[in-house]
Design a protein around this motif. Structure first.
Motif, PDB file in Angstrom:
ATOM      1  N   ASP A  40       0.791  -1.229   0.000  1.00 14.85           N
ATOM      2  CA  ASP A  40       0.000   0.000   0.000  1.00 14.85           C
ATOM      3  C   ASP A  40       0.825   1.282   0.000  1.00 14.85           C
ATOM      4  O   ASP A  40       0.375   2.318  -0.453  1.00 14.85           O
ATOM      5  CB  ASP A  40      -0.905   0.022   1.232  1.00 14.85           C
ATOM      6  CG  ASP A  40      -1.898  -1.116   1.224  1.00 14.85           C
ATOM      7  OD1 ASP A  40      -2.226  -1.600   0.116  1.00 14.85           O
ATOM      8  OD2 ASP A  40      -2.334  -1.526   2.311  1.00 14.85           O
ATOM      9  N   ILE A  41       2.046   1.232   0.525  1.00 14.17           N
ATOM     10  CA  ILE A  41       2.788   2.481   0.702  1.00 14.17           C
ATOM     11  C   ILE A  41       4.156   2.500   0.046  1.00 14.17           C
ATOM     12  O   ILE A  41       4.805   3.534   0.007  1.00 14.17           O
ATOM     13  CB  ILE A  41       2.952   2.806   2.205  1.00 14.17           C
ATOM     14  CG1 ILE A  41       3.666   1.665   2.924  1.00 14.17           C
ATOM     15  CG2 ILE A  41       1.619   3.116   2.838  1.00 14.17           C
ATOM     16  CD1 ILE A  41       4.047   1.988   4.342  1.00 14.17           C
ATOM     17  N   ASP A  42       4.643   1.392  -0.461  1.00 10.58           N
ATOM     18  CA  ASP A  42       5.976   1.351  -1.058  1.00 10.58           C
ATOM     19  C   ASP A  42       5.880   1.576  -2.559  1.00 10.58           C
ATOM     20  O   ASP A  42       5.401   0.710  -3.295  1.00 10.58           O
ATOM     21  CB  ASP A  42       6.621  -0.011  -0.771  1.00 10.58           C
ATOM     22  CG  ASP A  42       8.028  -0.102  -1.325  1.00 10.58           C
ATOM     23  OD1 ASP A  42       8.628   0.952  -1.604  1.00 10.58           O
ATOM     24  OD2 ASP A  42       8.527  -1.228  -1.485  1.00 10.58           O
ATOM     25  N   ALA A  43       6.300   2.747  -3.005  1.00  8.83           N
ATOM     26  CA  ALA A  43       6.269   3.057  -4.430  1.00  8.83           C
ATOM     27  C   ALA A  43       7.423   3.994  -4.763  1.00  8.83           C
ATOM     28  O   ALA A  43       7.865   4.785  -3.920  1.00  8.83           O
ATOM     29  CB  ALA A  43       4.943   3.707  -4.810  1.00  8.83           C
ATOM     30  N   ALA A  44       7.917   3.901  -5.975  1.00 13.12           N
ATOM     31  CA  ALA A  44       8.989   4.783  -6.438  1.00 13.12           C
ATOM     32  C   ALA A  44       8.916   4.899  -7.948  1.00 13.12           C
ATOM     33  O   ALA A  44       8.430   3.991  -8.628  1.00 13.12           O
ATOM     34  CB  ALA A  44      10.355   4.235  -6.020  1.00 13.12           C
ATOM     35  N   THR A  45       9.401   5.993  -8.446  1.00 12.55           N
ATOM     36  CA  THR A  45       9.503   6.195  -9.879  1.00 12.55           C
ATOM     37  C   THR A  45      10.961   6.469 -10.201  1.00 12.55           C
ATOM     38  O   THR A  45      11.582   7.351  -9.601  1.00 12.55           O
ATOM     39  CB  THR A  45       8.622   7.371 -10.341  1.00 12.55           C
ATOM     40  OG1 THR A  45       7.277   7.115  -9.917  1.00 12.55           O
ATOM     41  CG2 THR A  45       8.658   7.518 -11.842  1.00 12.55           C
ATOM     42  N   LEU A  46      11.494   5.692 -11.121  1.00 10.22           N
ATOM     43  CA  LEU A  46      12.894   5.828 -11.531  1.00 10.22           C
ATOM     44  C   LEU A  46      12.923   6.344 -12.964  1.00 10.22           C
ATOM     45  O   LEU A  46      12.136   5.905 -13.812  1.00 10.22           O
ATOM     46  CB  LEU A  46      13.607   4.476 -11.427  1.00 10.22           C
ATOM     47  CG  LEU A  46      13.575   3.824 -10.041  1.00 10.22           C
ATOM     48  CD1 LEU A  46      14.146   2.412 -10.097  1.00 10.22           C
ATOM     49  CD2 LEU A  46      14.347   4.661  -9.040  1.00 10.22           C
ATOM     50  N   TYR A  47      13.856   7.244 -13.227  1.00  9.04           N
ATOM     51  CA  TYR A  47      13.993   7.864 -14.544  1.00  9.04           C
ATOM     52  C   TYR A  47      15.397   7.620 -15.066  1.00  9.04           C
ATOM     53  O   TYR A  47      16.353   7.578 -14.286  1.00  9.04           O
ATOM     54  CB  TYR A  47      13.789   9.381 -14.473  1.00  9.04           C
ATOM     55  CG  TYR A  47      12.501   9.802 -13.840  1.00  9.04           C
ATOM     56  CD1 TYR A  47      11.364   9.941 -14.614  1.00  9.04           C
ATOM     57  CD2 TYR A  47      12.425  10.059 -12.473  1.00  9.04           C
ATOM     58  CE1 TYR A  47      10.164  10.335 -14.043  1.00  9.04           C
ATOM     59  CE2 TYR A  47      11.226  10.449 -11.891  1.00  9.04           C
ATOM     60  CZ  TYR A  47      10.110  10.590 -12.682  1.00  9.04           C
ATOM     61  OH  TYR A  47       8.932  10.974 -12.110  1.00  9.04           O
ATOM     62  N   GLY A  48      15.523   7.518 -16.356  1.00  8.07           N
ATOM     63  CA  GLY A  48      16.859   7.362 -16.908  1.00  8.07           C
ATOM     64  C   GLY A  48      16.873   7.386 -18.429  1.00  8.07           C
ATOM     65  O   GLY A  48      15.833   7.527 -19.084  1.00  8.07           O
ATOM     66  N   ARG A  49      18.079   7.268 -18.919  1.00  8.98           N
ATOM     67  CA  ARG A  49      18.302   7.166 -20.364  1.00  8.98           C
ATOM     68  C   ARG A  49      18.910   5.810 -20.643  1.00  8.98           C
ATOM     69  O   ARG A  49      19.686   5.300 -19.838  1.00  8.98           O
ATOM     70  CB  ARG A  49      19.251   8.251 -20.857  1.00  8.98           C
ATOM     71  CG  ARG A  49      18.622   9.606 -20.936  1.00  8.98           C
ATOM     72  CD  ARG A  49      19.458  10.540 -21.820  1.00  8.98           C
ATOM     73  NE  ARG A  49      18.671  11.678 -22.219  1.00  8.98           N
ATOM     74  CZ  ARG A  49      17.890  11.711 -23.308  1.00  8.98           C
ATOM     75  NH1 ARG A  49      17.860  10.684 -24.120  1.00  8.98           N
ATOM     76  NH2 ARG A  49      17.180  12.771 -23.602  1.00  8.98           N
ATOM     77  N   ARG A  50      18.539   5.247 -21.775  1.00 10.45           N
ATOM     78  CA  ARG A  50      19.106   3.965 -22.185  1.00 10.45           C
ATOM     79  C   ARG A  50      19.824   4.130 -23.502  1.00 10.45           C
ATOM     80  O   ARG A  50      19.442   4.948 -24.342  1.00 10.45           O
ATOM     81  CB  ARG A  50      18.006   2.914 -22.395  1.00 10.45           C
ATOM     82  CG  ARG A  50      17.526   2.273 -21.167  1.00 10.45           C
ATOM     83  CD  ARG A  50      16.737   1.019 -21.395  1.00 10.45           C
ATOM     84  NE  ARG A  50      15.836   1.012 -22.532  1.00 10.45           N
ATOM     85  CZ  ARG A  50      14.710   0.306 -22.575  1.00 10.45           C
ATOM     86  NH1 ARG A  50      14.356  -0.454 -21.558  1.00 10.45           N
ATOM     87  NH2 ARG A  50      13.943   0.329 -23.637  1.00 10.45           N
ATOM     88  N   GLU A  51      20.855   3.322 -23.661  1.00  8.13           N
ATOM     89  CA  GLU A  51      21.559   3.228 -24.937  1.00  8.13           C
ATOM     90  C   GLU A  51      21.711   1.745 -25.225  1.00  8.13           C
ATOM     91  O   GLU A  51      22.385   1.032 -24.477  1.00  8.13           O
ATOM     92  CB  GLU A  51      22.915   3.930 -24.849  1.00  8.13           C
ATOM     93  CG  GLU A  51      23.596   4.052 -26.183  1.00  8.13           C
ATOM     94  CD  GLU A  51      24.877   4.865 -26.068  1.00  8.13           C
ATOM     95  OE1 GLU A  51      24.796   6.074 -25.772  1.00  8.13           O
ATOM     96  OE2 GLU A  51      25.959   4.273 -26.268  1.00  8.13           O
TER      97      GLU A  51
END
Length: 168
Positions: free
Chosen positions: A124-135
């Protein structure tokens, strides 16, 4: 640059790959890699602009620095009944955008750059958003695109997640 047909094929391939990850279809996902694949997610360090060492290097920390066999071991671990941290399962959503496709230096390979967003949540409370670039380096194997190399540069110097129980 490449043809619109190639661009469309790459975009479709990356969307399919993202869906496989969202649906935890890891065995099929592993099938998208070449046998000599390298999957690298280095830790990014905060360094000054004039620092000649740059924000990441192969000799420094990495979240992943894996061969295909290493990825297979991670998948076995994620899906094992004793993987208590994955029960309940983590919910993933992978978004891939800003796709650029060009010919790589090696004939028959494509250099594909993209931006990724990965939402992961559990309970219910564990969430995250990860951002990045891929090659990525994509290679044709028996007429099908396969991932020969993946570099993921997360945009976080400090991860906003307790762990990285996801693939990018």
């Amino acid at each position: 640059m490449t043809t619109m047909e190639t661009y469309w094929e790459v975009q479709t391939f990356l969307a399919y790959e993202a869906r496989l990850l969202d649906e935890e279809r890891y065995t099929e996902w592993l099938g998208l890699f070449t046998e000599d694949a390298h999957y690298w997610v280095p830790g990014v360090e905060n360094r000054g602009r004039s620092d000649p060492n740059g924000p990441y290097a192969p000799s420094r920390m990495a979240y992943f620095d894996d061969t295909l066999e290493d990825l297979r071991r991670r998948v076995v671990r994620f899906t094992a009944p004793t993987a208590w941290a994955e029960d309940p399962a983590t919910r993933h959503l992978h978004v891939v955008s800003n796709i650029e496709v060009e010919r790589a230096e090696t004939p028959g390979e494509l250099l594909v750059r993209s931006v990724i967003v990965n939402y992961r949540g559990q309970g219910d409370i564990d969430a995250a958003t990860l951002y990045g670039r891929r090659e990525d380096i994509l290679r044709r194997v028996s007429g099908e695109l396969r991932i020969a190399r993946r570099l993921v540069l997360l945009r976080h110097a400090v991860l906003p997640a307790k762990n990285i129980n996801t693939f990018f």
